[in-house]
Every structure is written in structure tokens, then in C-alpha cells.
Design an enzyme around this catalytic site. Structure first.
Site, short mmCIF file in Angstrom:
data_model
loop_
_atom_site.label_atom_id
_atom_site.label_comp_id
_atom_site.label_asym_id
_atom_site.label_seq_id
_atom_site.Cartn_x
_atom_site.Cartn_y
_atom_site.Cartn_z
N SER A 16 0.82 -1.22 0.00
CA SER A 16 0.00 0.00 0.00
C SER A 16 0.85 1.26 0.00
CB SER A 16 -0.92 0.02 1.22
OG SER A 16 -1.54 1.29 1.30
N THR A 63 -8.45 -1.33 2.41
CA THR A 63 -8.21 -1.80 1.06
C THR A 63 -8.57 -3.28 0.95
OG1 THR A 63 -6.59 -1.81 -0.75
CG2 THR A 63 -5.71 -2.20 1.45
N LYS A 67 -13.05 -4.02 2.20
CA LYS A 67 -13.96 -2.88 2.04
C LYS A 67 -15.42 -3.25 2.36
CE LYS A 67 -11.15 -0.50 -1.42
NZ LYS A 67 -11.12 0.26 -2.68
N ASP A 103 -13.77 6.34 -3.18
CA ASP A 103 -13.28 5.95 -4.51
C ASP A 103 -14.01 6.71 -5.62
OD1 ASP A 103 -11.28 4.18 -3.76
OD2 ASP A 103 -12.62 2.45 -3.70
N GLY A 129 -14.34 -4.26 -16.76
CA GLY A 129 -14.23 -4.81 -15.42
C GLY A 129 -15.57 -4.78 -14.71
N ASN A 153 -16.89 -7.30 -19.33
CA ASN A 153 -16.10 -8.06 -18.37
C ASN A 153 -15.88 -9.49 -18.85
OD1 ASN A 153 -14.78 -8.12 -15.78
ND2 ASN A 153 -16.40 -9.49 -15.08
N ARG A 154 -14.74 -10.06 -18.45
CA ARG A 154 -14.45 -11.45 -18.80
C ARG A 154 -15.61 -12.36 -18.38
NH1 ARG A 154 -9.45 -14.20 -15.78
NH2 ARG A 154 -10.67 -13.43 -14.02
N THR A 155 -16.03 -12.23 -17.12
CA THR A 155 -17.15 -13.02 -16.63
C THR A 155 -18.42 -12.19 -16.83
OG1 THR A 155 -15.61 -13.81 -14.94
CG2 THR A 155 -17.94 -14.37 -14.64
N ARG A 158 -21.01 -11.20 -14.06
CA ARG A 158 -20.72 -10.13 -13.09
C ARG A 158 -21.10 -8.77 -13.67
NH1 ARG A 158 -15.06 -10.11 -10.41
NH2 ARG A 158 -16.18 -9.19 -8.67
N GLY A 241 -3.95 6.43 -13.43
CA GLY A 241 -4.62 5.99 -12.21
C GLY A 241 -4.07 6.58 -10.92
#
Ligand code: NAP
Length: 282
Positions: A16, A63, A67, A103, A129, A153-155, A158, A241
Site C-alpha cells: 500500500s 483496502t 472494504k 473511490d 471490469g 467483463n471477462r465473466t 458479473r 490511475g
């Protein structure tokens, strides 16, 4: 004012960079205080938060992977944390643990600062994502009035869960439909862990994006991800970022130490030096 200590809670937490940020502000503002890393394994997090009043800390950042547990420990979360069911900033008030999610604020503050007019005429965005960060970003973009948000997203399930949760205007899209979605979008955000050092590459072809579009990568190790490099090479506006990480830290510091700190060039330089040193070492 007495000496105050805050911490970042995570597992693992050694990576972190939050201590670098808060210690910079403590020194800059000449405040008597400290900020440390606190590794709490998952099986201990509920008890740690329950007894937070006895920990000696005035507050904490939270983190991965805590969370959601932090949110569950709150009686009165702020509206953003309540919606996302995740808190990343905690503080004690009259002996009671309070918390919020910064965030969303950090994501928007850095975008507003980097591209002040980004929201003018922006209608459609693509979010890559479907994890915790992606949910915070979808929430942020809805707040700013984006009409169409595609979550890729890949999945796929989700992404579909996010679309269902946020409703109108948010749709899930399969990875192979990305070229068509990018043609429509004025903003694309990478909220996957792809492109981070040690992770696989993020393979996205930006050639269909309009010349005035914005590419925002919330991955900040390395600072210049291949996605951002490719955006810059095409003349698109690229947003890194690191600024999100710096801005999300502001509200917590203000709660714990009573002064709202600034995200300055000097602070960014401290983090860049650390990222650079780690980059060379690996
Ligand atoms: P998370 O909940 O674990 O989500 C990870 C996301 O990445 C998921 O959508 C996952 O897809 C996708 N992913 C991981 N490996 C993949 C692969 N090999 N191929 C395709 N997709 C893959 O993580 P998070 O908390 O949302 O964080 C995501 C990233 O954002 C991390 O890199 C984190 O460091 C960064 N972040 C930055 C900031 C900042 O301040 N700049 C703040 C928060 C997070 P599946 O659903 O298919 O697994």
C-alpha cells in the site's frame, strides 16, 4: 491537539502506498501524527473493526479484501458506501465507527482535474471490469449524467449483475462486442487488473474511438500502462490511475487530522519516485 494515528487496513497491505501519501501531508502541514500499515487477516477483520475504538487509531483507510467488511461494521454509512456496500475510509466520532466510500470522489476529482470539459457532451462510456472499482466508477458516471454505460467483463454474469443493480442506462456487454461499443463511447475506463505489472496485458484496440475520446486507466503500476501509451500514440486524451489514488485519500486525512490537504505536484512526485524505484527493482 494530541498525537493522532491512522492506518490502512488490508491483507496483504505491504504494497500500500497510502502511508507515503499521508506522511507527506503530515510533514507538509506540520501535524503531530502518524499513519501506518495494519495487516488484518480476513478471520480477524470483524473483531478488529468491532474493537476499533480500543485500537489507538483515530481512523483508517480500508483496502482489498476488507472494504465490504468495513461497510458491514457501520451503523450509518454515507450514501455512496451504502449504495456500493463497500467503505474505504473510517473514522471514530463520539466513540462510534463511521465510514464512507471515497473511490467515487477520487475517480471524478482526478478526471475533472485532468480533462475539465470531459462531461460536456459525453453521453456514452465503456467500463472494463466488474469488480469493486468498476462498480464505484459506474456509480460515478451515473452521478454525472452519462446516458449509456456499457460494462464489459471477462465473466459476463458479473457485468450483468451490475447492469441489473444500476438499471436504466447500464448494460452488460460481451468482450467481443467491444469494438462497436468503443466507436460509440466518449470515455473508456479500465477497471480490471489487466495491464498491471505482473498481470496479463489488456488487449484493447482503440482505433475505432473518436479522436476526442478519453482513455482512463485506473491501474497505476506502471503509471504509463500499455493502454495509456496506445491512447497517447493515437492522440486520444489519456488519464492515469495515480491521481485517483491521491484524491481518494483527501477526505480521510481531513476527518482524522482536521485539515483538508492538497493533491500537489510535490505529492505526485513522491509517489512517482516510489513507483519508478519499484519499477526499476522488478
Ligand atoms: P476486483 O474486484 O478483483 O476485480 C478485478 C477485475 O479484473 C474483474 O473485473 C476481473 O474479471 C478482471 N480480471 C482480472 N484478471 C483478469 C484476466 N486475466 N482477464 C480478464 N479480466 C480479468 O478488483 P478491483 O478492486 O475492482 O480493482 C481492479 C483494479 O483497479 C486493480 O488493478 C486495482 O489496483 C485498481 N484500482 C485502482 C484504484 C486507484 O485509486 N487508482 C482504486 C481501486 C482499484 P472477472 O470478473 O472475470 O474475474
Amino acid at each position: 491537539v494530541s498525537f493522532r494515528r491512522a492506518c490502512v487496513i488490508g491483507h496483504p497491505v505491504a504494497h500500500s502506498r497510502s502511508p507515503l501519501i499521508h506522511k507527506h501531508w503530515l510533514a507538509e502541514l506540520k501535524i503531530e501524527g502518524d499513519y501506518v500499515r495494519q495487516d488484518v487477516p480476513p478471520e480477524q477483520i470483524a473483531a478488529f473493526l468491532k474493537n476499533f475504538g480500543g485500537s489507538g487509531f483515530v481512523g483508517a483507510n480500508v483496502t482489498v479484501p476488507h472494504k465490504e467488511a468495513a461497510f458491514r461494521a457501520l451503523k450509518r454509512p454515507d450514501p455512496v458506501a451504502a449504495h456500493l456496500k463497500a467503505a474505504n475510509t473510517l473514522w471514530l466520532e463520539n466513540g462510534e465507527l463511521n465510514g464512507m466510500n471515497t473511490d467515487v470522489y477520487g475517480f471524478l476529482a482526478h478526471l475533472d482535474e485532468s480533462v475539465p470539459d470531459w462531461n460536456r457532451g459525453a453521453r456514452s462510456a465503456v467500463v472494463l471490469g466488474a469488480g469493486g472499482a468498476a462498480r464505484a466508477i459506474v456509480y460515478a458516471l451515473i452521478q454525472r449524467g452519462l446516458e449509456k454505460i456499457y460494462v464489459v467483463n471477462r465473466t459476463l454474469e458479473r457485468a450483468e449483475a451490475i447492469a441489473q443493480e444500476f438499471g436504466k442506462g447500464v448494460s452488460a456487454a460481451a468482450w467481443n462486442t467491444l469494438p462497436a461499443k468503443l466507436r460509440e463511447a466518449s470515455l473508456v475506463v479500465n477497471a480490471t487488473s489487466l495491464g498491471m505489472s505482473g498481470q496479463p496485458q489488456l488487449d484493447v484496440d482503440l482505433k475505432r474511438m473518436r479522436a476526442d475520446s478519453i482513455v482512463y486507466d485506473i491501474v497505476y503500476v506502471p503509471l504509463e500502462t500499455p493502454l495509456l501509451a496506445s491512447a497517447r500514440a493515437r492522440g486520444l486524451r489519456a488519464v492515469d490511475g495515480l491521481g485517483m489514488l491521491l484524491h481518494q485519500a483527501v477526505p480521510g486525512f481531513e476527518k482524522w487530522f482536521g485539515v483538508r490537504p492538497k493533491v500537489s505536484h510535490a505529492l505526485r512526485a513522491v509517489l512517482l519516485q516510489d513507483l519508478g524505484a519499484k519499477g526499476r527493482a522488478s
